[in-house]
Write a protein that holds these residues in place. Structure first.
Motif, PDB file in Angstrom:
ATOM      1  N   SER A  18      11.215   6.312   8.826  1.00  0.00           N
ATOM      2  CA  SER A  18      10.902   4.923   8.454  1.00  0.00           C
ATOM      3  C   SER A  18       9.933   4.862   7.270  1.00  0.00           C
ATOM      4  CB  SER A  18      10.360   4.165   9.656  1.00  0.00           C
ATOM      5  OG  SER A  18       9.185   4.799  10.108  1.00  0.00           O
ATOM      6  N   LEU A  19       8.982   5.785   7.215  1.00  0.00           N
ATOM      7  CA  LEU A  19       8.068   5.753   6.069  1.00  0.00           C
ATOM      8  C   LEU A  19       8.801   6.075   4.775  1.00  0.00           C
ATOM      9  CD1 LEU A  19       4.856   7.315   7.602  1.00  0.00           C
ATOM     10  CD2 LEU A  19       5.018   5.077   6.476  1.00  0.00           C
ATOM     11  N   TYR A  20       9.680   7.045   4.878  1.00  0.00           N
ATOM     12  CA  TYR A  20      10.472   7.400   3.698  1.00  0.00           C
ATOM     13  C   TYR A  20      11.236   6.164   3.205  1.00  0.00           C
ATOM     14  CZ  TYR A  20      14.168   9.492   0.882  1.00  0.00           C
ATOM     15  OH  TYR A  20      15.025   9.796  -0.144  1.00  0.00           O
ATOM     16  N   ASP A  21      11.835   5.446   4.131  1.00  0.00           N
ATOM     17  CA  ASP A  21      12.597   4.242   3.755  1.00  0.00           C
ATOM     18  C   ASP A  21      11.687   3.210   3.092  1.00  0.00           C
ATOM     19  OD1 ASP A  21      14.749   5.487   4.872  1.00  0.00           O
ATOM     20  OD2 ASP A  21      14.653   4.369   6.779  1.00  0.00           O
ATOM     21  N   GLN A  22      10.505   3.085   3.656  1.00  0.00           N
ATOM     22  CA  GLN A  22       9.523   2.156   3.080  1.00  0.00           C
ATOM     23  C   GLN A  22       9.220   2.540   1.615  1.00  0.00           C
ATOM     24  OE1 GLN A  22       4.977   1.807   4.070  1.00  0.00           O
ATOM     25  NE2 GLN A  22       6.110   1.074   5.850  1.00  0.00           N
ATOM     26  N   TYR A  23       9.022   3.815   1.401  1.00  0.00           N
ATOM     27  CA  TYR A  23       8.691   4.272   0.040  1.00  0.00           C
ATOM     28  C   TYR A  23       9.851   4.000  -0.929  1.00  0.00           C
ATOM     29  CZ  TYR A  23       5.060   6.951   2.521  1.00  0.00           C
ATOM     30  OH  TYR A  23       4.015   7.324   3.316  1.00  0.00           O
ATOM     31  N   VAL A  24      11.055   4.304  -0.458  1.00  0.00           N
ATOM     32  CA  VAL A  24      12.220   4.105  -1.330  1.00  0.00           C
ATOM     33  C   VAL A  24      12.357   2.624  -1.700  1.00  0.00           C
ATOM     34  CG1 VAL A  24      14.746   4.226  -1.450  1.00  0.00           C
ATOM     35  CG2 VAL A  24      13.440   6.146  -0.501  1.00  0.00           C
ATOM     36  N   LYS A  25      12.083   1.788  -0.721  1.00  0.00           N
ATOM     37  CA  LYS A  25      12.203   0.346  -0.920  1.00  0.00           C
ATOM     38  C   LYS A  25      11.281  -0.146  -2.059  1.00  0.00           C
ATOM     39  CE  LYS A  25      10.766  -3.228   2.118  1.00  0.00           C
ATOM     40  NZ  LYS A  25      10.346  -3.368   3.510  1.00  0.00           N
ATOM     41  N   TRP A  26      10.075   0.373  -2.108  1.00  0.00           N
ATOM     42  CA  TRP A  26       9.091  -0.140  -3.064  1.00  0.00           C
ATOM     43  C   TRP A  26       9.002   0.642  -4.382  1.00  0.00           C
ATOM     44  CZ3 TRP A  26       6.351  -4.613  -2.411  1.00  0.00           C
ATOM     45  CH2 TRP A  26       6.310  -5.155  -1.124  1.00  0.00           C
ATOM     46  N   CYS A  27       9.284   1.927  -4.322  1.00  0.00           N
ATOM     47  CA  CYS A  27       8.817   2.796  -5.410  1.00  0.00           C
ATOM     48  C   CYS A  27       9.817   3.098  -6.523  1.00  0.00           C
ATOM     49  CB  CYS A  27       8.312   4.117  -4.842  1.00  0.00           C
ATOM     50  SG  CYS A  27       6.944   3.897  -3.706  1.00  0.00           S
ATOM     51  N   GLY A  28      11.063   2.693  -6.347  1.00  0.00           N
ATOM     52  CA  GLY A  28      12.084   3.097  -7.312  1.00  0.00           C
ATOM     53  C   GLY A  28      11.994   2.407  -8.662  1.00  0.00           C
ATOM     54  N   GLY A 129       2.291  11.041  -0.477  1.00  0.00           N
ATOM     55  CA  GLY A 129       2.422  12.476  -0.194  1.00  0.00           C
ATOM     56  C   GLY A 129       1.827  12.876   1.143  1.00  0.00           C
ATOM     57  N   SER A 130       0.938  12.036   1.675  1.00  0.00           N
ATOM     58  CA  SER A 130       0.402  12.381   2.991  1.00  0.00           C
ATOM     59  C   SER A 130       0.888  11.396   4.053  1.00  0.00           C
ATOM     60  CB  SER A 130      -1.127  12.448   2.946  1.00  0.00           C
ATOM     61  OG  SER A 130      -1.657  11.309   2.311  1.00  0.00           O
ATOM     62  N   LEU A 131       2.032  10.767   3.771  1.00  0.00           N
ATOM     63  CA  LEU A 131       2.731   9.910   4.728  1.00  0.00           C
ATOM     64  C   LEU A 131       1.877   8.765   5.278  1.00  0.00           C
ATOM     65  CD1 LEU A 131       4.904  12.424   6.833  1.00  0.00           C
ATOM     66  CD2 LEU A 131       5.659  10.914   4.987  1.00  0.00           C
ATOM     67  N   SER A 132       1.218   8.043   4.374  1.00  0.00           N
ATOM     68  CA  SER A 132       0.501   6.841   4.804  1.00  0.00           C
ATOM     69  C   SER A 132       1.354   5.619   4.483  1.00  0.00           C
ATOM     70  CB  SER A 132      -0.819   6.701   4.051  1.00  0.00           C
ATOM     71  OG  SER A 132      -1.558   7.882   4.157  1.00  0.00           O
ATOM     72  N   PRO A 133       1.268   4.586   5.329  1.00  0.00           N
ATOM     73  CA  PRO A 133       2.026   3.364   5.065  1.00  0.00           C
ATOM     74  C   PRO A 133       1.502   2.652   3.812  1.00  0.00           C
ATOM     75  CG  PRO A 133       0.601   3.092   6.990  1.00  0.00           C
ATOM     76  CD  PRO A 133       0.504   4.528   6.576  1.00  0.00           C
ATOM     77  N   ILE A 134       2.381   1.932   3.121  1.00  0.00           N
ATOM     78  CA  ILE A 134       1.959   1.300   1.863  1.00  0.00           C
ATOM     79  C   ILE A 134       2.262  -0.203   1.810  1.00  0.00           C
ATOM     80  CG2 ILE A 134       2.155   3.421   0.516  1.00  0.00           C
ATOM     81  CD1 ILE A 134       4.852   2.348  -0.567  1.00  0.00           C
ATOM     82  N   GLU A 135       2.658  -0.776   2.949  1.00  0.00           N
ATOM     83  CA  GLU A 135       3.085  -2.181   2.888  1.00  0.00           C
ATOM     84  C   GLU A 135       1.947  -3.183   3.059  1.00  0.00           C
ATOM     85  OE1 GLU A 135       6.707  -2.405   5.359  1.00  0.00           O
ATOM     86  OE2 GLU A 135       7.746  -2.332   3.406  1.00  0.00           O
ATOM     87  N   GLN A 136       0.754  -2.708   3.399  1.00  0.00           N
ATOM     88  CA  GLN A 136      -0.382  -3.625   3.614  1.00  0.00           C
ATOM     89  C   GLN A 136      -1.562  -3.270   2.711  1.00  0.00           C
ATOM     90  OE1 GLN A 136      -0.149  -5.943   6.168  1.00  0.00           O
ATOM     91  NE2 GLN A 136       1.860  -5.168   6.784  1.00  0.00           N
ATOM     92  N   LEU A 137      -1.327  -2.649   1.596  1.00  0.00           N
ATOM     93  CA  LEU A 137      -2.455  -2.180   0.793  1.00  0.00           C
ATOM     94  C   LEU A 137      -3.225  -3.352   0.195  1.00  0.00           C
ATOM     95  CD1 LEU A 137      -0.680   0.718  -1.143  1.00  0.00           C
ATOM     96  CD2 LEU A 137      -2.179   0.917   0.851  1.00  0.00           C
ATOM     97  N   ASP A 138      -4.539  -3.259   0.253  1.00  0.00           N
ATOM     98  CA  ASP A 138      -5.377  -4.257  -0.404  1.00  0.00           C
ATOM     99  C   ASP A 138      -6.804  -3.711  -0.485  1.00  0.00           C
ATOM    100  OD1 ASP A 138      -6.370  -6.479  -1.584  1.00  0.00           O
ATOM    101  OD2 ASP A 138      -6.180  -7.802   0.173  1.00  0.00           O
ATOM    102  N   GLU A 139      -7.075  -2.956  -1.506  1.00  0.00           N
ATOM    103  CA  GLU A 139      -8.431  -2.402  -1.599  1.00  0.00           C
ATOM    104  C   GLU A 139      -8.866  -2.191  -3.044  1.00  0.00           C
ATOM    105  OE1 GLU A 139      -8.874   1.600   0.018  1.00  0.00           O
ATOM    106  OE2 GLU A 139      -6.777   2.084  -0.354  1.00  0.00           O
ATOM    107  N   VAL A 140     -10.188  -2.136  -3.179  1.00  0.00           N
ATOM    108  CA  VAL A 140     -10.796  -1.769  -4.457  1.00  0.00           C
ATOM    109  C   VAL A 140     -11.460  -0.423  -4.240  1.00  0.00           C
ATOM    110  CG1 VAL A 140     -12.658  -2.309  -6.081  1.00  0.00           C
ATOM    111  CG2 VAL A 140     -11.175  -4.140  -5.221  1.00  0.00           C
ATOM    112  N   VAL A 141     -11.177   0.530  -5.108  1.00  0.00           N
ATOM    113  CA  VAL A 141     -11.750   1.862  -4.947  1.00  0.00           C
ATOM    114  C   VAL A 141     -12.491   2.246  -6.220  1.00  0.00           C
ATOM    115  CG1 VAL A 141     -11.254   4.291  -4.468  1.00  0.00           C
ATOM    116  CG2 VAL A 141      -9.814   2.519  -3.450  1.00  0.00           C
ATOM    117  N   ASN A 142     -13.757   2.568  -6.068  1.00  0.00           N
ATOM    118  CA  ASN A 142     -14.551   3.053  -7.204  1.00  0.00           C
ATOM    119  C   ASN A 142     -15.136   4.413  -6.844  1.00  0.00           C
ATOM    120  OD1 ASN A 142     -14.575   0.794  -9.148  1.00  0.00           O
ATOM    121  ND2 ASN A 142     -15.569  -0.317  -7.470  1.00  0.00           N
ATOM    122  N   PRO A 143     -15.285   5.303  -7.824  1.00  0.00           N
ATOM    123  CA  PRO A 143     -15.932   6.577  -7.511  1.00  0.00           C
ATOM    124  C   PRO A 143     -17.395   6.353  -7.169  1.00  0.00           C
ATOM    125  CG  PRO A 143     -15.610   6.374  -9.888  1.00  0.00           C
ATOM    126  CD  PRO A 143     -14.914   5.200  -9.246  1.00  0.00           C
TER     127      PRO A 143
END
Ligand code: GCW
Length: 681
Positions: A18-28, A129-143
């Motif tokens: 299912s994660l693979y399918d999720q990635y294919v859906k969004w990333c192509g 690459g580490s099989l995390s879900p990507i359908e709910q992403l919402d973050e700000v990341v700073n070093p």
């Protein structure tokens, strides 16, 4: 197979599900509007990563769900519509915002700079690459740390000081290499791990490297800077403090001499002409026979400030190393203590350095041993910019022949409470600049790479390189999380592979420590090359590295009453605990105290029995690493499997050598039997 060349950018194919399918859906599909070279590099990385992990073609034309990448000001309408102003305001110059927005039909990665966008793309590739879900992403990341730096100890003749992975890939025969392909791949690896600064030559600056800042080398240095620039990395150079005398122009390098000051100013102008975003200088001065301000009766602040003045108007910085000690000590002299040296030299100079000087302090007071206390300079400098220096190169931790995952050690150092300002004053908060509010701060480390196909000699040593970058970016990541990321990105997501390698990595530091020098005393290695056991190798030498073992006991008395007084360089309860025989932690006992072999540790064992037990167990556990690895034979490509197997075989054999030399030495010195009557020679 690539023999490990692609490292954590191997992009192994992901399992269907299912994660693979999720990635294919969004990333192509990917939408990019900016021509900027860094954004284009991000796009290229995205293509390469997605096409390899998902085995699909990435297009920029098709309709439907997509990934949108770009800067907030870059004119990509999707990016502008997805991020609110207050989100944008939170994104720093190297950070990014990432958001899945079903209504807009995209996952958007936005940055305030192209480098931020690139980091965002690496982030999403890492999640996938580490099989995390990507359908709910919402973050700000700073070093978290401003400076995240790698120091190379490469020489222009192609050799690498303390290099355990072949020769340099920057230089050959006193020249900078023509083909920059490998350097580009190196920049990709570094950028994806979060690195933003690299010094490309040894801090011991020899004759030819002294000319790196002159027309003889600058054009080639600038070619390398150009490669790094695309990946958001600034180039630094190590410079020779006596530089002005080497080009035959001046007869002194005195930092207070107006001619010398002008010479450096002219140099700075020349350098910035060739490399407009040049980072600055790294300086090893008055250290291990390198020239420095002492020759002229000046101090480190005089030396550093002169260089800082030359660089200031161009935005450059001076990184001045604190690895300063007497390397010509008389071993008979029991009062001089190398551990004291950095603090004794630099504490009195606190507040005297210019704003664009950073002191670079090794994590411990000695020299990258498997176990040392944290340098007491952390906490002692309240008005001085500082960065911590780690050594990714395993000079004293098995030289990339033994596996030794160092992230747990670095974590321990970063979490150390100095008590410098209020109850909780952790090293990581000194290092990130927040405790004292420094203009510059961060984290640096000596590189472990060379021209070996897999970069680091031991494939598992790649985890230290990756881990250093990730930890510099975010010190709150755990050693386990970092290991598990690295394993998935390098070997794929097979849980058996992941479980085994993760255990090997996480146990490895403790295993290495247990069969080498005991209880924090350090050294016991062969002089010069530093590989393999030699208990008295440095005992009667000039380097300040002693264990003082005799027939009754062992250890260095660094207490206030009877020893060198080093323990008093710490603050409050740290000073008290280290000074006290009762409270000193076992693992550092022999660093702070000289005790009889019959002294009983907190563990309940005597020192001598601890030495025997640790060495028997350590060698046994080293052999088990090989057994654990063998379980992966069918799950890895043969090439990767075999290269690690070879190293683990060597380690297992060599750990026995350590065990037997250390145990025999202390048995012969003490005359005390092992209570378990195992073989000692
Ligand atoms: O660890 C020691 C090394 C030297 C090195 C020195 C330093 C570059 O043995 O090879 O020199 O530290 O950090 O300057």
């Amino acid at each position: 197979s690539d023999s490990g060349y692609n490292a954590w950018l191997s992009y192994p194919v992901l399992p269907h599900g299912s994660l693979y399918d999720q990635y294919v859906k969004w990333c192509g599909t990917v939408k990019v509007t900016e021509e900027n070279e860094t954004i284009q590099a991000a796009l290229q990385e995205w293509r390469q990563g997605i096409e390899s992990m998902l085995d699909i073609k990435v297009s920029s034309e098709s309709e439907g769900l997509c990934i949108a990448i770009g800067t907030f000001q870059g004119g990509n309408a999707v990016i502008r519509s997805v991020f609110a102003e207050d989100t944008i305001a939170k994104v720093g110059s190297e950070g990014f915002a990432i958001r899945t927005r079903a209504e807009a039909g995209c996952i958007a990665i936005g940055g305030s700079t192209p480098a931020g966008v690139l980091h965002g793309v690496f982030h999403l590739l890492r999640l996938i690459g580490s099989l995390s879900p990507i359908e709910q992403l919402d973050e700000v990341v700073n070093p978290v740390n401003g400076l995240r730096m790698i120091n190379h100890w490469d020489n222009v003749d192609g050799s690498v000081e303390r290099g355990y992975a072949g020769r340099s890939f920057f230089y050959e025969n006193n020249r900078i290499v023509d083909d920059l392909e490998r350097i580009r791949d190196y920049a990709r690896l570094m950028s994806s791990a979060g690195i933003n600064a690299i010094s490309i030559n040894n801090v011991n600056v020899h004759e030819w490297e002294t000319l790196f800042i002159s027309p003889a080398y600058l054009p080639d240095v600038s070619r390398i800077a150009g490669v790094f620039r695309v990946y958001g990395i600034r180039l630094f150079l190590s410079v020779n403090f006596a530089g002005p005398m080497h080009e035959g122009e001046l007869e002194t390098a005195d930092p207070l001499d107006p001619g010398v000051r002008q010479w450096w100013k002219n140099k700075a102008a020349e350098i910035y002409e060739a490399i407009p975003d040049f980072g600055g200088f790294v300086v090893k001065a008055d250290s291990e026979n390198r020239p420095g301000p002492f020759t002229y009766g000046r101090d480190h602040a005089d030396g550093a400030n002169m260089l800082a003045e030359a660089l200031e108007s161009f935005g450059g910085i001076v990184i001045w190393r604190c690895f300063v000690y007497n390397c010509k000590q008389d071993w008979r002299d029991r009062k001089t203590d190398r551990a004291r040296a950095a603090y004794d030299h630099f504490k009195p100079l606190d507040g005297k350095f210019n704003d664009n000087v950073i002191l670079q302090i090794k994590n411990g007071p000695m020299d990258f041993q498997v176990r040392e206390p944290v340098s007491p300079l952390f906490g002692a400098l309240e008005r001085t910019n500082q960065v911590i220096e780690f050594q990714i190169a395993q000079e004293y931790t098995g030289q990339q022949r033994h596996v030794c995952y160092l992230v747990p050690q670095w974590k321990e150092v970063m979490e150390f409470n100095t008590h410098a300002k209020g109850e909780t004053s952790l090293v990581k908060h000194i290092v990130d600049g927040s405790l004292w509010g420094n203009r510059y701060s961060g984290i640096a480390a000596v590189s472990n790479v060379g021209n070996n196909k897999n970069w680091t000699g031991h494939l598992l040593a790649q985890a230290n390189l990756y881990g250093f970058g990730r930890l510099a970016w975010n010190p709150d990541l755990s050693a386990e999380e970092i290991a598990s990321e690295w394993i998935s990105l390098t070997f794929g997501t097979d849980p058996v592979v992941s479980g085994t390698i993760s255990r090997i990595l996480l146990d490895s530091w403790n295993i290495y420590e247990s069969y080498t020098a005991p209880l924090g005393v350090g050294w016991m290695i062969n002089p010069e090359h530093h590989y393999g056991p030699n208990v008295d190798g440095y005992e009667y030498s000039q380097w300040g590295t002693y264990h003082y073992a005799d027939h009754q006991g062992i250890g260095v008395d660094r207490t206030v009453q009877t020893g060198t007084g080093y323990s008093a360089q710490y603050i409050g309860s740290n000073a008290e605990h280290y000074d006290s025989l009762e409270d000193c932690p076992d693992e550092l006992l022999l660093f702070f105290h000289h005790v009889p072999y019959t002294h009983v540790l907190h563990s309940g064992k005597t020192v001598i029995q601890h030495i025997y037990d640790a060495h028997f167990e350590g060698a046994e556990r080293a052999a088990e690493l090989l057994t654990m690895w063998s379980g992966l034979k069918e799950r890895l490509t043969e090439d990767l499997y075999v290269q690690v197997e070879d190293r683990l075989q060597e380690q297992a054999g060599h750990a026995k050598e350590w065990r037997d030399q250390i145990n025999s030495y202390f048995y012969r010195k003490s005359g005390i039997e092992d209570i378990n009557m195992r073989s000692i020679y």
